[in-house]
Design an enzyme around this catalytic site. Structure first.
Site, PDB file in Angstrom:
ATOM      1  N   SER A  84       2.514   2.685   2.181  1.00 37.57           N
ATOM      2  CA  SER A  84       2.414   3.557   3.351  1.00 37.57           C
ATOM      3  C   SER A  84       3.802   3.892   3.892  1.00 37.57           C
ATOM      4  N   ASN A 128       0.828  -1.217   0.000  1.00 39.32           N
ATOM      5  CA  ASN A 128       0.000   0.000   0.000  1.00 39.32           C
ATOM      6  C   ASN A 128       0.862   1.267   0.000  1.00 39.32           C
ATOM      7  N   SER A 144      10.271 -11.191  14.372  1.00 35.98           N
ATOM      8  CA  SER A 144      11.390 -10.366  14.827  1.00 35.98           C
ATOM      9  C   SER A 144      11.992 -10.931  16.107  1.00 35.98           C
ATOM     10  N   LYS A 185       3.648  -9.126  16.570  1.00 29.75           N
ATOM     11  CA  LYS A 185       4.414 -10.187  15.892  1.00 29.75           C
ATOM     12  C   LYS A 185       4.157 -11.534  16.569  1.00 29.75           C
ATOM     13  N   ASP A 204      -4.058  -2.944  -0.108  1.00 32.01           N
ATOM     14  CA  ASP A 204      -3.862  -3.216   1.315  1.00 32.01           C
ATOM     15  C   ASP A 204      -4.161  -4.688   1.613  1.00 32.01           C
ATOM     16  N   TYR A 247       4.211  -3.397  19.171  1.00 30.43           N
ATOM     17  CA  TYR A 247       4.771  -3.902  17.907  1.00 30.43           C
ATOM     18  C   TYR A 247       5.206  -5.363  18.078  1.00 30.43           C
ATOM     19  N   PHE A 302      16.982 -10.747  13.083  1.00 30.88           N
ATOM     20  CA  PHE A 302      17.688  -9.956  14.093  1.00 30.88           C
ATOM     21  C   PHE A 302      17.809  -8.521  13.549  1.00 30.88           C
ATOM     22  N   ARG A 340      18.053   4.051  26.016  1.00 25.66           N
ATOM     23  CA  ARG A 340      16.700   4.129  25.453  1.00 25.66           C
ATOM     24  C   ARG A 340      15.813   3.138  26.209  1.00 25.66           C
ATOM     25  N   PRO A 341      14.620   3.601  26.650  1.00 27.94           N
ATOM     26  CA  PRO A 341      13.747   2.681  27.393  1.00 27.94           C
ATOM     27  C   PRO A 341      13.439   1.437  26.572  1.00 27.94           C
ATOM     28  N   GLY A 342      13.443   0.282  27.235  1.00 32.55           N
ATOM     29  CA  GLY A 342      13.106  -0.966  26.552  1.00 32.55           C
ATOM     30  C   GLY A 342      14.301  -1.659  25.924  1.00 32.55           C
ATOM     31  N   ASN A 376      16.289   3.431  13.925  1.00 31.82           N
ATOM     32  CA  ASN A 376      17.324   2.405  14.093  1.00 31.82           C
ATOM     33  C   ASN A 376      18.725   2.958  13.821  1.00 31.82           C
TER      34      ASN A 376
HETATM   35  P1  NAD Z   1       9.267  -1.409   5.566  1.00 31.22           P
HETATM   36  O1  NAD Z   1       8.374  -0.455   6.247  1.00 31.22           O
HETATM   37  O2  NAD Z   1      10.383  -0.877   4.757  1.00 31.22           O
HETATM   38  O3  NAD Z   1       8.412  -2.390   4.633  1.00 31.22           O
HETATM   39  C1  NAD Z   1       7.099  -2.774   4.951  1.00 31.22           C
HETATM   40  C2  NAD Z   1       6.253  -2.586   3.711  1.00 31.22           C
HETATM   41  O4  NAD Z   1       4.911  -2.999   3.985  1.00 31.22           O
HETATM   42  C3  NAD Z   1       6.192  -1.122   3.251  1.00 31.22           C
HETATM   43  O5  NAD Z   1       6.492  -1.036   1.879  1.00 31.22           O
HETATM   44  C4  NAD Z   1       4.746  -0.709   3.543  1.00 31.22           C
HETATM   45  O6  NAD Z   1       4.276   0.264   2.625  1.00 31.22           O
HETATM   46  C5  NAD Z   1       4.016  -2.035   3.434  1.00 31.22           C
HETATM   47  N1  NAD Z   1       2.779  -2.137   4.200  1.00 31.22           N
HETATM   48  C6  NAD Z   1       2.562  -1.845   5.519  1.00 31.22           C
HETATM   49  N2  NAD Z   1       1.305  -2.105   5.866  1.00 31.22           N
HETATM   50  C7  NAD Z   1       0.681  -2.597   4.763  1.00 31.22           C
HETATM   51  C8  NAD Z   1      -0.636  -3.039   4.501  1.00 31.22           C
HETATM   52  N3  NAD Z   1      -1.586  -3.011   5.442  1.00 31.22           N
HETATM   53  N4  NAD Z   1      -0.939  -3.484   3.253  1.00 31.22           N
HETATM   54  C9  NAD Z   1       0.004  -3.500   2.269  1.00 31.22           C
HETATM   55  N5  NAD Z   1       1.263  -3.073   2.469  1.00 31.22           N
HETATM   56  C10 NAD Z   1       1.608  -2.621   3.701  1.00 31.22           C
HETATM   57  O7  NAD Z   1       9.825  -2.406   6.678  1.00 31.22           O
HETATM   58  P2  NAD Z   1      10.922  -3.550   6.570  1.00 31.22           P
HETATM   59  O8  NAD Z   1      12.062  -3.148   7.411  1.00 31.22           O
HETATM   60  O9  NAD Z   1      11.159  -3.919   5.170  1.00 31.22           O
HETATM   61  O10 NAD Z   1      10.154  -4.716   7.326  1.00 31.22           O
HETATM   62  C11 NAD Z   1       9.439  -5.718   6.656  1.00 31.22           C
HETATM   63  C12 NAD Z   1       8.839  -6.660   7.681  1.00 31.22           C
HETATM   64  O11 NAD Z   1       9.873  -7.229   8.467  1.00 31.22           O
HETATM   65  C13 NAD Z   1       7.876  -5.963   8.656  1.00 31.22           C
HETATM   66  O12 NAD Z   1       6.788  -6.821   8.898  1.00 31.22           O
HETATM   67  C14 NAD Z   1       8.718  -5.794   9.897  1.00 31.22           C
HETATM   68  O13 NAD Z   1       7.938  -5.787  11.070  1.00 31.22           O
HETATM   69  C15 NAD Z   1       9.602  -7.022   9.841  1.00 31.22           C
HETATM   70  N6  NAD Z   1      10.861  -6.847  10.568  1.00 31.22           N
HETATM   71  C16 NAD Z   1      11.679  -5.792  10.251  1.00 31.22           C
HETATM   72  C17 NAD Z   1      12.861  -5.617  10.947  1.00 31.22           C
HETATM   73  C18 NAD Z   1      13.775  -4.459  10.637  1.00 31.22           C
HETATM   74  O14 NAD Z   1      14.636  -4.161  11.439  1.00 31.22           O
HETATM   75  N7  NAD Z   1      13.680  -3.806   9.492  1.00 31.22           N
HETATM   76  C19 NAD Z   1      13.218  -6.514  11.954  1.00 31.22           C
HETATM   77  C20 NAD Z   1      12.369  -7.581  12.252  1.00 31.22           C
HETATM   78  C21 NAD Z   1      11.181  -7.739  11.543  1.00 31.22           C
HETATM   79  C1  UD1 Z   2      15.057  -2.314  17.080  1.00 28.35           C
HETATM   80  C2  UD1 Z   2      13.625  -2.377  17.559  1.00 28.35           C
HETATM   81  C3  UD1 Z   2      13.176  -3.831  17.616  1.00 28.35           C
HETATM   82  C4  UD1 Z   2      13.407  -4.521  16.282  1.00 28.35           C
HETATM   83  C5  UD1 Z   2      14.876  -4.423  15.952  1.00 28.35           C
HETATM   84  C6  UD1 Z   2      15.209  -5.126  14.653  1.00 28.35           C
HETATM   85  C7  UD1 Z   2      13.364  -0.422  19.003  1.00 28.35           C
HETATM   86  C8  UD1 Z   2      13.230   0.061  20.402  1.00 28.35           C
HETATM   87  N1  UD1 Z   2      13.548  -1.735  18.875  1.00 28.35           N
HETATM   88  O1  UD1 Z   2      15.845  -2.812  18.096  1.00 28.35           O
HETATM   89  O2  UD1 Z   2      11.813  -3.894  17.933  1.00 28.35           O
HETATM   90  O3  UD1 Z   2      13.033  -5.873  16.342  1.00 28.35           O
HETATM   91  O4  UD1 Z   2      15.222  -3.035  15.870  1.00 28.35           O
HETATM   92  O5  UD1 Z   2      15.595  -4.275  13.677  1.00 28.35           O
HETATM   93  O6  UD1 Z   2      13.281   0.338  18.042  1.00 28.35           O
HETATM   94  N2  UD1 Z   2      21.184   3.045  19.095  1.00 28.35           N
HETATM   95  C9  UD1 Z   2      21.853   4.198  19.435  1.00 28.35           C
HETATM   96  N3  UD1 Z   2      21.450   5.364  18.843  1.00 28.35           N
HETATM   97  C10 UD1 Z   2      20.422   5.437  17.933  1.00 28.35           C
HETATM   98  C11 UD1 Z   2      19.755   4.231  17.593  1.00 28.35           C
HETATM   99  C12 UD1 Z   2      20.159   3.061  18.206  1.00 28.35           C
HETATM  100  O7  UD1 Z   2      22.768   4.166  20.233  1.00 28.35           O
HETATM  101  O8  UD1 Z   2      20.092   6.537  17.447  1.00 28.35           O
HETATM  102  C13 UD1 Z   2      21.623   1.763  19.703  1.00 28.35           C
HETATM  103  C14 UD1 Z   2      20.553   1.023  20.478  1.00 28.35           C
HETATM  104  O9  UD1 Z   2      20.510   1.435  21.817  1.00 28.35           O
HETATM  105  C15 UD1 Z   2      21.011  -0.427  20.302  1.00 28.35           C
HETATM  106  C16 UD1 Z   2      21.675  -0.436  18.915  1.00 28.35           C
HETATM  107  O10 UD1 Z   2      22.006   0.920  18.643  1.00 28.35           O
HETATM  108  O11 UD1 Z   2      22.001  -0.755  21.255  1.00 28.35           O
HETATM  109  C17 UD1 Z   2      20.752  -0.956  17.822  1.00 28.35           C
HETATM  110  O12 UD1 Z   2      19.542  -0.220  17.858  1.00 28.35           O
HETATM  111  P1  UD1 Z   2      18.397  -0.417  16.759  1.00 28.35           P
HETATM  112  O13 UD1 Z   2      19.020  -0.307  15.408  1.00 28.35           O
HETATM  113  O14 UD1 Z   2      17.290   0.512  17.092  1.00 28.35           O
HETATM  114  O15 UD1 Z   2      17.935  -1.936  16.925  1.00 28.35           O
HETATM  115  P2  UD1 Z   2      17.385  -2.710  18.224  1.00 28.35           P
HETATM  116  O16 UD1 Z   2      17.634  -1.971  19.458  1.00 28.35           O
HETATM  117  O17 UD1 Z   2      17.929  -4.078  18.174  1.00 28.35           O
END
Ligand code: NAD
Ligand code: UD1
Length: 335
Positions: free
Chosen positions: A34, A32, A124, A152, A58, A148, A176, A290-292, A197
Site C-alpha cells: 500500500s 500489501n 515511535s 502506536k 495484508d 497515529y 526517533f 506546524r501544529p503539534g 517529513n
Molecule cells: P513505510 O510506509 O515505508 O513502510 C510500511 C510498509 O508496511 C509499507 O511497505 C506498506 O505497504 C506496508 N503495510 C502497511 N499496512 C499494511 C498491512 N495492513 N498489511 C501489510 N503491509 C502493510 O514506512 P516506514 O517508514 O518504513 O515505517 C515502518 C514502521 O515504522 C511503521 O510501522 C511506522 O509507523 C514505524 N515508524 C516509522 C518512522 C519513520 O519516521 N519512518 C518513525 C517511527 C516509527
Molecule cells: C514526524 C512525525 C512523528 C514521527 C516522526 C518520526 C509529524 C507531525 N510527526 O515528526 O509522528 O514519529 O516524524 O519520523 O509528521 N520540518 C520543516 N519543514 C518540512 C518538514 C519538517 O521545517 O517540510 C521540520 C519540523 O518542523 C521538525 C523537523 O523538520 O522540526 C523534523 O520534522 P519531521 O521530519 O516531520 O519529523 P518529526 O517532526 O520529528
C-alpha cells in the site's frame, strides 16, 4: 532464525531486510504494497545476493498470516507494517486504528494459533509527552497527540498485556527520526505524494522535484530558532532490529528501547548537511510552526547501549550523503 518481516518492502523494512540477511537470518516478507513497490524485493535479492520469500498480503488476513507462520516455520516476527502519516491519521482515524491496531491483534492471533512466541514491534518517539527539555528515556511520560501516535501506544499496551499472561516475548523499539538510505543507492525512502517529513522533502527539493522547502518556525527556543530532532541513519536502525532479535533469542519478555543517536540537529543543520552532500544551495523560506510540533525531541540511548549493545555509527553528513545518492539514482523513487 526464520523471521517474518511485516512491512518489509517499506523504507525501514527494506533496510532491516538487508541487515537481517547479512546477519544470516532466513527471511519472509509480508507486505500489501500500500506504500511501497514490488520492485523492492528484486532489489533486495540483487543487493544481498541472498534469497528471500516475498508475499503480497495484508496482516489483517488471519488465515494468510497463520498459514505463512506455519509453512515458513517462523521463529520470530519483526512487525513494521503500518500506516504512518500523521495528518491522514487525524482526518481518517478509523483507517489507522483498523490497519495498525486491528492489524496487530490479527497478527498476534495468527502467532498464537501457529505457536510463534516472539515479536519485535516498531513504535515511535511520537508516543512521548512533549516536554521543554525534549530528551526522553524509556520511562518518560507517554501522551501521543494524534491518532497515529495513539495507535502506536495502544499496540504497546496490547503487547504488554499479552506478555503478562502468556509465554510470549515482545520488544518494542521506539524509533526517533530515521533518515538516509543504503550506501548502494538501490533502496531508500520513496514516499508517495508530497513528503511529510523533512529529509525526503529536502532531497526532493535538491533534485528539482519540488521548488522550495518551508521551514516550520524560526522562533523555537533552540540556538538557531528551528526545531531539533534526533536523526538516525536507517542502516543503524536496521542493525538495531538485529540486536533486538538476538536479545529475544536469549529470552526477553517485554521491554522497550529507544533507537536514536542521542544527538540532536536543527532544521538549518540538516539543510546545510544536504547542501554539502549535493554541492548545491537549497532554496528555503521560513513558514509558521506546524501544529503539534515541539522544539526538541531527542533520545536517551543508554538503555539500548547497555542491554542491546546497540550503538549508532553514522553522523548527519553520512545520512545526507546517502539520502542524496538514493534521490539522484532514483529521482522518481523505486518504481
Ligand atoms: P513505510 O510506509 O515505508 O513502510 C510500511 C510498509 O508496511 C509499507 O511497505 C506498506 O505497504 C506496508 N503495510 C502497511 N499496512 C499494511 C498491512 N495492513 N498489511 C501489510 N503491509 C502493510 O514506512 P516506514 O517508514 O518504513 O515505517 C515502518 C514502521 O515504522 C511503521 O510501522 C511506522 O509507523 C514505524 N515508524 C516509522 C518512522 C519513520 O519516521 N519512518 C518513525 C517511527 C516509527
Ligand atoms: C514526524 C512525525 C512523528 C514521527 C516522526 C518520526 C509529524 C507531525 N510527526 O515528526 O509522528 O514519529 O516524524 O519520523 O509528521 N520540518 C520543516 N519543514 C518540512 C518538514 C519538517 O521545517 O517540510 C521540520 C519540523 O518542523 C521538525 C523537523 O523538520 O522540526 C523534523 O520534522 P519531521 O521530519 O516531520 O519529523 P518529526 O517532526 O520529528
Amino acid at each position: 532464525m526464520n523471521v517474518l518481516l511485516t512491512g518489509g518492502a517499506g523504507f525501514i523494512g527494506s533496510h532491516t531486510a538487508v541487515a537481517l540477511l547479512e546477519a544470516g537470518h532466513q527471511l519472509t516478507i509480508l507486505d500489501n504494497f500500500s506504500n511501497s513497490s514490488f520492485a523492492v524485493l528484486t532489489r533486495l535479492r540483487e543487493l544481498t545476493g541472498k534469497s528471500l520469500k516475498g508475499v503480497e498480503g495484508d496482516i489483517r488476513n488471519l488465515s494468510l498470516v497463520e498459514d505463512l507462520l506455519r509453512s515458513q516455520k517462523i521463529d520470530a516476527v519483526i512487525h513494521l507494517a503500518g500506516l504512518k502519516a500523521v495528518g491522514e491519521s487525524v482526518s481518517d482515524p478509523l483507517r489507522y486504528y483498523d490497519n495498525n491496531v486491528s492489524g496487530t491483534t490479527t497478527l498476534l492471533l495468527g502467532m498464537q494459533r501457529a505457536g510463534v512466541k516472539k515479536i519485535v514491534f516498531s513504535s515511535s518517539a511520537t508516543v512521548y509527552r512533549g516536554s521543554q527539555e525534549g530528551l526522553f528515556n524509556e520511562d518518560s511520560p507517554l501522551e501521543p497527540v494524534n491518532p497515529y501516535g495513539r495507535s502506536k501506544l495502544m499496540i504497546e499496551l496490547i503487547l504488554r498485556d499479552y506478555v503478562a499472561t502468556n509465554s510470549f516475548e515482545a520488544l518494542v523499539l521506539r524509533y526517533f527520526n530515521p533518515v538516509g538510505a543504503h550506501s548502494s543507492g538501490r533502496i531508500g525512502e520513496s514516499p508517495l505524494g508530497v513528503p511529510n517529513n523533512l529529509m525526503p522533502f529536502v532531497a526532493q527539493v535538491a533534485v528539482g522535484r519540488r521548488k522550495e522547502l518551508a521551514v516550520f518556525g524560526q522562533d523555537w527556543p533552540t540556538p538557531d530558532g528551528t526545531g531539533i530532532r534526533d536523526y538516525i541513519h536507517v542502516m543503524d536502525l536496521a542493525r538495531g532490529h538485529v540486536a533486538a532479535l538476538e536479545r529475544l533469542e536469549q529470552g526477553g519478555r517485554f521491554d522497550v528501547f529507544n533507537l536514536g543517536t542521542g544527538q540532536g540537529h536543527s532544521v538549518l543543520e540538516v539543510i546545510q548537511a544536504f547542501e554539502k552532500a549535493s554541492g548545491k544551495p537549497l532554496p528555503y523560506h521560513f513558514a509558521a510552526r506546524r501544529p503539534g510540533d515541539q522544539a526538541v525531541c531527542c533520545a536517551r540511548v543508554e538503555k539500548a547501549r547497555q542491554v542491546l549493545g546497540f550503538e549508532t555509527q553514522a553522523g548527519l553528513e553520512e545520512m545526507a550523503a546517502d539520502a542524496w545518492r538514493f534521490q539522484m539514482l532514483n529521482p522518481q523513487g523505486i518504481v
